[in-house]
Design a protein around this motif. Structure first.
Motif, PDB file in Angstrom:
ATOM      1  N   UNK A 136      41.537  41.656  41.297  1.00 52.82           N
ATOM      2  CA  UNK A 136      41.100  42.894  40.657  1.00 52.82           C
ATOM      3  C   UNK A 136      39.590  43.057  40.709  1.00 52.82           C
ATOM      4  N   UNK A 137      38.854  41.935  40.686  1.00 54.91           N
ATOM      5  CA  UNK A 137      37.394  42.001  40.691  1.00 54.91           C
ATOM      6  C   UNK A 137      36.810  41.912  42.090  1.00 54.91           C
ATOM      7  N   UNK A 138      37.683  41.791  43.094  1.00 52.98           N
ATOM      8  CA  UNK A 138      37.201  41.693  44.471  1.00 52.98           C
ATOM      9  C   UNK A 138      36.502  42.976  44.886  1.00 52.98           C
ATOM     10  N   UNK A 139      35.393  42.848  45.598  1.00 54.71           N
ATOM     11  CA  UNK A 139      34.628  44.023  46.062  1.00 54.71           C
ATOM     12  C   UNK A 139      34.804  44.231  47.566  1.00 54.71           C
ATOM     13  N   UNK A 140      35.796  43.577  48.121  1.00 59.23           N
ATOM     14  CA  UNK A 140      36.040  43.700  49.570  1.00 59.23           C
ATOM     15  C   UNK A 140      36.355  45.153  49.916  1.00 59.23           C
ATOM     16  N   UNK A 184      55.282  24.873  35.031  1.00 60.10           N
ATOM     17  CA  UNK A 184      55.372  26.335  35.042  1.00 60.10           C
ATOM     18  C   UNK A 184      54.161  26.965  34.364  1.00 60.10           C
ATOM     19  N   UNK A 185      53.719  26.359  33.264  1.00 66.96           N
ATOM     20  CA  UNK A 185      52.528  26.892  32.572  1.00 66.96           C
ATOM     21  C   UNK A 185      51.314  26.851  33.490  1.00 66.96           C
ATOM     22  N   UNK A 186      51.181  25.769  34.242  1.00 66.92           N
ATOM     23  CA  UNK A 186      50.043  25.650  35.158  1.00 66.92           C
ATOM     24  C   UNK A 186      50.148  26.668  36.287  1.00 66.92           C
ATOM     25  N   UNK A 187      51.352  26.836  36.840  1.00 71.72           N
ATOM     26  CA  UNK A 187      51.549  27.782  37.947  1.00 71.72           C
ATOM     27  C   UNK A 187      51.269  29.208  37.502  1.00 71.72           C
ATOM     28  N   UNK A 188      51.782  29.593  36.318  1.00 73.12           N
ATOM     29  CA  UNK A 188      51.596  30.964  35.843  1.00 73.12           C
ATOM     30  C   UNK A 188      50.147  31.221  35.444  1.00 73.12           C
ATOM     31  N   UNK A 189      49.464  30.189  34.950  1.00 75.91           N
ATOM     32  CA  UNK A 189      48.039  30.346  34.636  1.00 75.91           C
ATOM     33  C   UNK A 189      47.245  30.595  35.917  1.00 75.91           C
ATOM     34  N   UNK A 190      47.606  29.885  36.981  1.00 76.07           N
ATOM     35  CA  UNK A 190      46.931  30.088  38.268  1.00 76.07           C
ATOM     36  C   UNK A 190      47.243  31.470  38.839  1.00 76.07           C
ATOM     37  N   UNK A 191      48.459  31.962  38.583  1.00 70.64           N
ATOM     38  CA  UNK A 191      48.825  33.313  39.020  1.00 70.64           C
ATOM     39  C   UNK A 191      47.925  34.345  38.346  1.00 70.64           C
ATOM     40  N   UNK A 192      47.742  34.209  37.016  1.00 72.70           N
ATOM     41  CA  UNK A 192      46.871  35.136  36.285  1.00 72.70           C
ATOM     42  C   UNK A 192      45.448  35.069  36.840  1.00 72.70           C
ATOM     43  N   UNK A 193      44.968  33.853  37.090  1.00 77.58           N
ATOM     44  CA  UNK A 193      43.617  33.695  37.638  1.00 77.58           C
ATOM     45  C   UNK A 193      43.494  34.378  38.992  1.00 77.58           C
ATOM     46  N   UNK A 194      44.514  34.226  39.833  1.00 76.04           N
ATOM     47  CA  UNK A 194      44.508  34.844  41.163  1.00 76.04           C
ATOM     48  C   UNK A 194      44.459  36.366  41.052  1.00 76.04           C
ATOM     49  N   UNK A 195      45.291  36.939  40.153  1.00 74.69           N
ATOM     50  CA  UNK A 195      45.321  38.391  39.997  1.00 74.69           C
ATOM     51  C   UNK A 195      43.990  38.920  39.475  1.00 74.69           C
TER      52      UNK A 195
END
Length: 309
Positions: free
Chosen positions: A82-86, A67-78
Motif C-alpha cells: 500500500x505504501x509502495x511508490x512504484x 499461523x500467527x507468524x504467517x498472518x502477521x507477515x501477510x499484514x506486513x506485506x500488504x
C-alpha cells in the motif's frame, strides 16, 4: 493450505468454540468445520480436542503459533504494498459490499499475464473511494455518478438454492419445478421461496428487488441483509435462496455447485441484468496500465463464463 484456513483455525482457537467462531466470521458452522477438517487432512494431524471448550492438541498449538507468524507477515506485506511508490503499480479499489468474488482469481491471472505490473487491492467505503487521489474501482454496482464507468460484462441474474429447501417447499413437485426453471428461467416459479439479498444503501436503486417483485415475489419474503457474508450463510444453510449475477454465483460458490450441495438456475433475460463495471474518477483518463487491465478483465470474464456454460 491458505490464509483463510489459517484465519479460521486461529478464530476457533481464540473463541474455544466452532459455534462462536462461525458467528464471529459470519460463515456457517458447516463451512468452518469443513475448513478445519481439510486443514487436518492436509497436515495429517489432529489440531483440536473436540471438548467444551475446545482445546488445542500439541500439534494444534504448533500450527497456531506458525499461523500467527504467517498472518502477521501477510499484514506486513500488504502494508508495504500500500505504501509502495512504484509508478508501474496498479491499485484497485473495491467497496466492502460490492467486491466481486472472482477478484483474487482475476488478479492472479493478470499477474501471470503481466508479471512486470504490481497490482494491489484496497477496500474503501463509498465516501473514502470518492476522496482518493486516484480512483480505479471494480464493482457490480455503480457507486456514484461522480465516477466514470467502463462496462466489462453484462450478466443475467441467477438463483442459488440448497436442494433440501427446494424439496421442502415444493414436495413431490420439486423435480418438475427444477426442470421448469432450467428450461424457462422463470423466476415466478419461485413465488413462495424466501430470498436473502445484501441491503443496498438507501440512496441507490436496487435492481435485485425490482427483479424479485416483477416475478410476483412478496416483499415480506425478501430479507435485506446488512452484512453480505450472512447471505452466504443463509443460502448454504437452506434458510433462504440467493439471487445475484450469474458470474458472481459461479465464482462465489464454485465448489458447492460442483458437489451438488447448492443448485444454480440461470434466469431469463426479462428479469434484467447486472453490469460489472470498472470505475475511474471523472475527467481522469485511465493510464495505459489501467486500460490494459480493463481489456484483460473483459477477456477474462468472457472466457470464464463461456467455460461454464
Amino acid at each position: 493450505m491458505n490464509f483463510t484456513q489459517l484465519e479460521y483455525f486461529l478464530t476457533i482457537a481464540q473463541t474455544g468454540s466452532i459455534t462462536a467462531a462461525a458467528r464471529q466470521l459470519f460463515i456457517s458452522q458447516q463451512t468452518l468445520s469443513e475448513s478445519l477438517r481439510r486443514l487436518e487432512d492436509e497436515l495429517g494431524v489432529t489440531l483440536i480436542h473436540r471438548t467444551r471448550p475446545i482445546a488445542l492438541t500439541e500439534a494444534g498449538q504448533c500450527v497456531a503459533d506458525g499461523a500467527r507468524d504467517i498472518l502477521a507477515r501477510k499484514v506486513q506485506m500488504l502494508q508495504q504494498l500500500e505504501t509502495s511508490t512504484d509508478n508501474d503499480g496498479l491499485v484497485i479499489y473495491v467497496a466492502p459490499t460490492a467486491s466481486p468474488p472472482f477478484l483474487t482469481k482475476l488478479l492472479l491471472s493478470f499477474g501471470q499475464s503481466c508479471p512486470t505490473v504490481k497490482a494491489s487491492v484496497q477496500v474503501l467505503d463509498e465516501t473514502s473511494l470518492l476522496s482518493t487521489g486516484v480512483c480505479f474501482s471494480l464493482t457490480f454496482a455503480e457507486l456514484d455518478k461522480r465516477l466514470s464507468w467502463y462496462p466489462v460484462l453484462r450478466d443475467n441474474y441467477a438463483v442459488l438454492i440448497r436442494p433440501e429447501l427446494l424439496d421442502k417447499r415444493f414436495g413431490p413437485n420439486a423435480d418438475a419445478l427444477r426442470q421448469g426453471l432450467r428450461e424457462t428461467g422463470d423466476l415466478a416459479l419461485l413465488r413462495t421461496m424466501p430470498f436473502a439479498i445484501p441491503a443496498s444503501p438507501p440512496s441507490h436503486p436496487d435492481p435485485t428487488v425490482d427483479a424479485l417483485q416483477r416475478a410476483g415475489i412478496d416483499s415480506a419474503s425478501i430479507q435485506r441483509i446488512q452484512q453480505p457474508h450472512l447471505v452466504h450463510v443463509l443460502c448454504e444453510s437452506g434458510a433462504a435462496a440467493a439471487i445475484a449475477p450469474l458470474s458472481s454465483l459461479y465464482f462465489g460458490f464454485e465448489r458447492q455447485i460442483a458437489d451438488g450441495s447448492l443448485e444454480l438456475f440461470p434466469l431469463a433475460e426479462r428479469y434484467g441484468s447486472y453490469l460489472l463495471h470498472i470505475g475511474c474518477r471523472k475527467h481522469c483518463k485511465p493510464q495505459s496500465i489501467e486500460q490494459q487491465f480493463i481489456r484483460f478483465t473483459q477477456e477474462f470474464m468472457e472466457r470464464e463464463i463461456m467455460q461454464r456454460k
